[in-house]
Enzyme design. Structure first.
Site, PDB file in Angstrom:
ATOM      1  N   SER A 127       8.125  -7.952   0.519  1.00  0.00           N
ATOM      2  CA  SER A 127       6.861  -8.183  -0.177  1.00  0.00           C
ATOM      3  C   SER A 127       7.110  -8.575  -1.622  1.00  0.00           C
ATOM      4  CB  SER A 127       6.017  -6.900  -0.129  1.00  0.00           C
ATOM      5  OG  SER A 127       4.939  -6.977  -1.027  1.00  0.00           O
ATOM      6  N   TYR A 152       5.742   2.763  -1.531  1.00  0.00           N
ATOM      7  CA  TYR A 152       5.728   1.647  -0.563  1.00  0.00           C
ATOM      8  C   TYR A 152       6.599   0.508  -1.091  1.00  0.00           C
ATOM      9  CZ  TYR A 152       4.344  -2.808   1.326  1.00  0.00           C
ATOM     10  OH  TYR A 152       4.386  -4.074   1.842  1.00  0.00           O
ATOM     11  N   LYS A 156      10.512  -1.200   0.178  1.00  0.00           N
ATOM     12  CA  LYS A 156      10.862  -2.619   0.380  1.00  0.00           C
ATOM     13  C   LYS A 156      12.117  -2.967  -0.418  1.00  0.00           C
ATOM     14  CE  LYS A 156       7.546  -3.707   3.176  1.00  0.00           C
ATOM     15  NZ  LYS A 156       7.843  -3.942   4.608  1.00  0.00           N
TER      16      LYS A 156
HETATM   17  C1  WQD Z   1      -5.997  -8.267  -4.142  1.00  0.00           C
HETATM   18  C2  WQD Z   1      -6.886  -8.385  -5.386  1.00  0.00           C
HETATM   19  C3  WQD Z   1      -7.574  -6.282  -6.313  1.00  0.00           C
HETATM   20  C4  WQD Z   1     -10.149  -5.013  -3.044  1.00  0.00           C
HETATM   21  C5  WQD Z   1      -1.448  -5.339  -1.579  1.00  0.00           C
HETATM   22  C6  WQD Z   1      -0.064  -4.772  -1.553  1.00  0.00           C
HETATM   23  C7  WQD Z   1       0.906  -5.823  -1.102  1.00  0.00           C
HETATM   24  C8  WQD Z   1       0.467  -6.349   0.233  1.00  0.00           C
HETATM   25  C9  WQD Z   1      -0.951  -6.926   0.117  1.00  0.00           C
HETATM   26  C10 WQD Z   1       1.508  -5.164   2.035  1.00  0.00           C
HETATM   27  C11 WQD Z   1      -6.528  -7.367  -6.455  1.00  0.00           C
HETATM   28  C12 WQD Z   1      -8.776  -7.081  -5.818  1.00  0.00           C
HETATM   29  C13 WQD Z   1      -9.265  -5.731  -3.827  1.00  0.00           C
HETATM   30  C14 WQD Z   1     -11.494  -4.844  -3.480  1.00  0.00           C
HETATM   31  C15 WQD Z   1     -10.997  -6.137  -5.437  1.00  0.00           C
HETATM   32  N1  WQD Z   1       0.482  -5.310   1.193  1.00  0.00           N
HETATM   33  N2  WQD Z   1      -9.698  -6.277  -5.001  1.00  0.00           N
HETATM   34  N3  WQD Z   1     -11.868  -5.424  -4.674  1.00  0.00           N
HETATM   35  O1  WQD Z   1      -3.102  -5.228  -4.109  1.00  0.00           O
HETATM   36  O2  WQD Z   1      -2.557  -7.718  -4.311  1.00  0.00           O
HETATM   37  O3  WQD Z   1      -1.483  -6.373  -2.523  1.00  0.00           O
HETATM   38  O4  WQD Z   1      -1.796  -5.863  -0.324  1.00  0.00           O
HETATM   39  O5  WQD Z   1       2.488  -5.830   2.126  1.00  0.00           O
HETATM   40  O6  WQD Z   1       2.179  -5.246  -0.982  1.00  0.00           O
HETATM   41  O7  WQD Z   1       0.268  -4.412  -2.882  1.00  0.00           O
HETATM   42  O8  WQD Z   1      -3.892  -6.896  -2.365  1.00  0.00           O
HETATM   43  O9  WQD Z   1      -6.056  -7.328  -1.276  1.00  0.00           O
HETATM   44  O10 WQD Z   1      -5.585  -4.989  -2.220  1.00  0.00           O
HETATM   45  O11 WQD Z   1      -6.003  -6.889  -3.770  1.00  0.00           O
HETATM   46  O12 WQD Z   1     -11.365  -6.640  -6.519  1.00  0.00           O
HETATM   47  O13 WQD Z   1     -12.333  -4.192  -2.804  1.00  0.00           O
HETATM   48  O14 WQD Z   1      -8.232  -8.098  -5.014  1.00  0.00           O
HETATM   49  O15 WQD Z   1      -7.886  -5.672  -7.566  1.00  0.00           O
HETATM   50  O16 WQD Z   1      -6.690  -7.977  -7.722  1.00  0.00           O
HETATM   51  P1  WQD Z   1      -2.786  -6.520  -3.455  1.00  0.00           P
HETATM   52  P2  WQD Z   1      -5.435  -6.469  -2.332  1.00  0.00           P
END
Ligand code: WQD
Length: 340
Positions: A127, A152, A156
């Site tokens: 990741s 997590y 990785k």
């Molecule tokens: C994306 C953006 C949130 C939800 C994570 C893991 C990564 C991978 C993918 C496993 C961010 C914003 C989110 C919401 C929002 N997982 N958001 N409102 O955190 O980039 O990555 O998931 O492999 O390892 O870290 O993904 O989709 O949670 O967030 O504003 O209800 O959307 O703040 O900026 P993230 P995400």
């Protein structure tokens, strides 16, 4: 028929889409999954798409005897794609030992059994989390690995080191490590897709559930970041593009004798998209409004990260192709299929 491939975690989100692409490329697939974060019906979706039901073993990769038995019952496996892992960043902070035991024991068991089972190579699901908050974007594979911000992410980083140390010790295997950015979307058939358990933590499933009326309102976690519209930026990659990258990697590893024993590739589109831009892309692609509000920042969020995918494009021979609007339509079709 091409080689036989073991897909661990193959009834999961990326695992199921990768199984479809492997089968459609002519590979014979065996799935092992403990169904802790997926369900057996995913096999029906895979079969409905490809016409072939993958062999399935319900089991836990942290138990080495389960894996040893699998290799005996399914001889001739030449490659492994290892998706089986716990992957919720927030949960890992509260349950670190579960994450270290599950994610690391799984990998160590697979690596230990590969030589005796005659398995030539393993593709590892890593990741972009390993980079932490980049100093510059876009980010390529030479960027520094920063201290993980969650157990997590640390699993990785440690997994990558375990693979490199094992190969350096002379183990007769190869590996390709794929560092994903943000996988999103669903299969165009709407027969498989993301199946979040409980309240979705990730943006797109929460967004589609809001559009479907399951959630009242999407909260945008902060619009006071140092970005053009103030919301965080990510590199959102269509899950079908991501799946195809695994098929390309497997073929490179098994069919190409003169590649390095361990290769690392960033898998992204190379384009940064903000949260607000993604909401706009969904609404224009589907014609469905998404009620949202601006809320507080989420603890641990990275401000901006997107990939420099040149190495994957030019060395691996893979490029992300699905337009964001098509990804949004696929995600919406899948959500509507799931219903309320
Ligand atoms: C994306 C953006 C949130 C939800 C994570 C893991 C990564 C991978 C993918 C496993 C961010 C914003 C989110 C919401 C929002 N997982 N958001 N409102 O955190 O980039 O990555 O998931 O492999 O390892 O870290 O993904 O989709 O949670 O967030 O504003 O209800 O959307 O703040 O900026 P993230 P995400």
């Amino acid at each position: 028929m091409k080689d036989k491939i073991l897909v661990t975690g193959g009834t999961g989100y990326i695992g199921s889409h990768t199984t479809v692409e492997l089968q459609q490329a002519g590979y014979d697939v065996v799935i092992i999954d403990n169904l802790s974060n997926s369900n057996r019906e995913v096999l029906d979706g895979i079969e409905a798409i490809t016409g072939r039901r993958p062999a399935f073993v319900e089991g836990d990769c942290t138990d080495i005897e389960t894996l040893r038995r699998l290799f005996k019952e399914h001889p001739g496996i030449k490659g492994i794609i290892n998706f089986a892992a716990s992957k919720a960043v927030g949960e890992s902070v509260h349950k670190p030992l579960l994450y270290y035991r599950n994610n690391l024991d799984t990998l160590i068991n697979l690596l230990e059994l590969m030589p005796e089972a005659g398995v030539k190579g393993i593709v590892f699901s890593s990741s972009c989390t390993v980079y932490g908050e980049p100093d510059v974007n876009p980010i390529d594979e030479t960027a520094p690995i920063k201290k993980a911000t969650s157990p997590y992410g640390n699993t990785k980083q440690i997994s990558e080191e375990i693979i490199m140390d094992y190969v350096a010790s002379g183990a007769p295997i190869k590996s390709i490590i794929l560092r994903y950015f943000n996988p999103i979307g669903a299969h165009p058939s709407a027969l498989i897709g993301e199946l979040p358990v409980g309240v979705p933590q990730n943006l797109v499933p929460y967004l589609t559930q809001t559009a479907a009326g399951i959630r009242e309102q999407l909260t945008v976690f902060g619009n006071d970041y140092n970005t053009p519209d103030g919301s965080c930026i990510r590199d959102y990659i269509d899950v079908n593009d991501l799946a195809r990258a695994h098929v390309t990697a497997m073929s490179r590893m098994l069919d190409n004798a003169d590649t390095d024993p361990v290769e690392i590739f960033n898998l992204g589109t190379g384009r940064g998209v903000s949260v607000l831009e993604l909401i706009e892309a969904f609404e224009s692609a589907t014609g469905v409004k998404v009620p949202y509000k601006i809320g507080a920042r989420r603890e641990g969020d990275i401000e901006k990260i997107w990939a420099q995918p040149t190495k994957a494009n030019e060395v691996l021979g893979w490029t992300a192709e699905v337009p964001l609007t098509e990804t949004m339509r696929n995600a919406w079709n899948w959500q509507q299929k799931l219903g309320k």
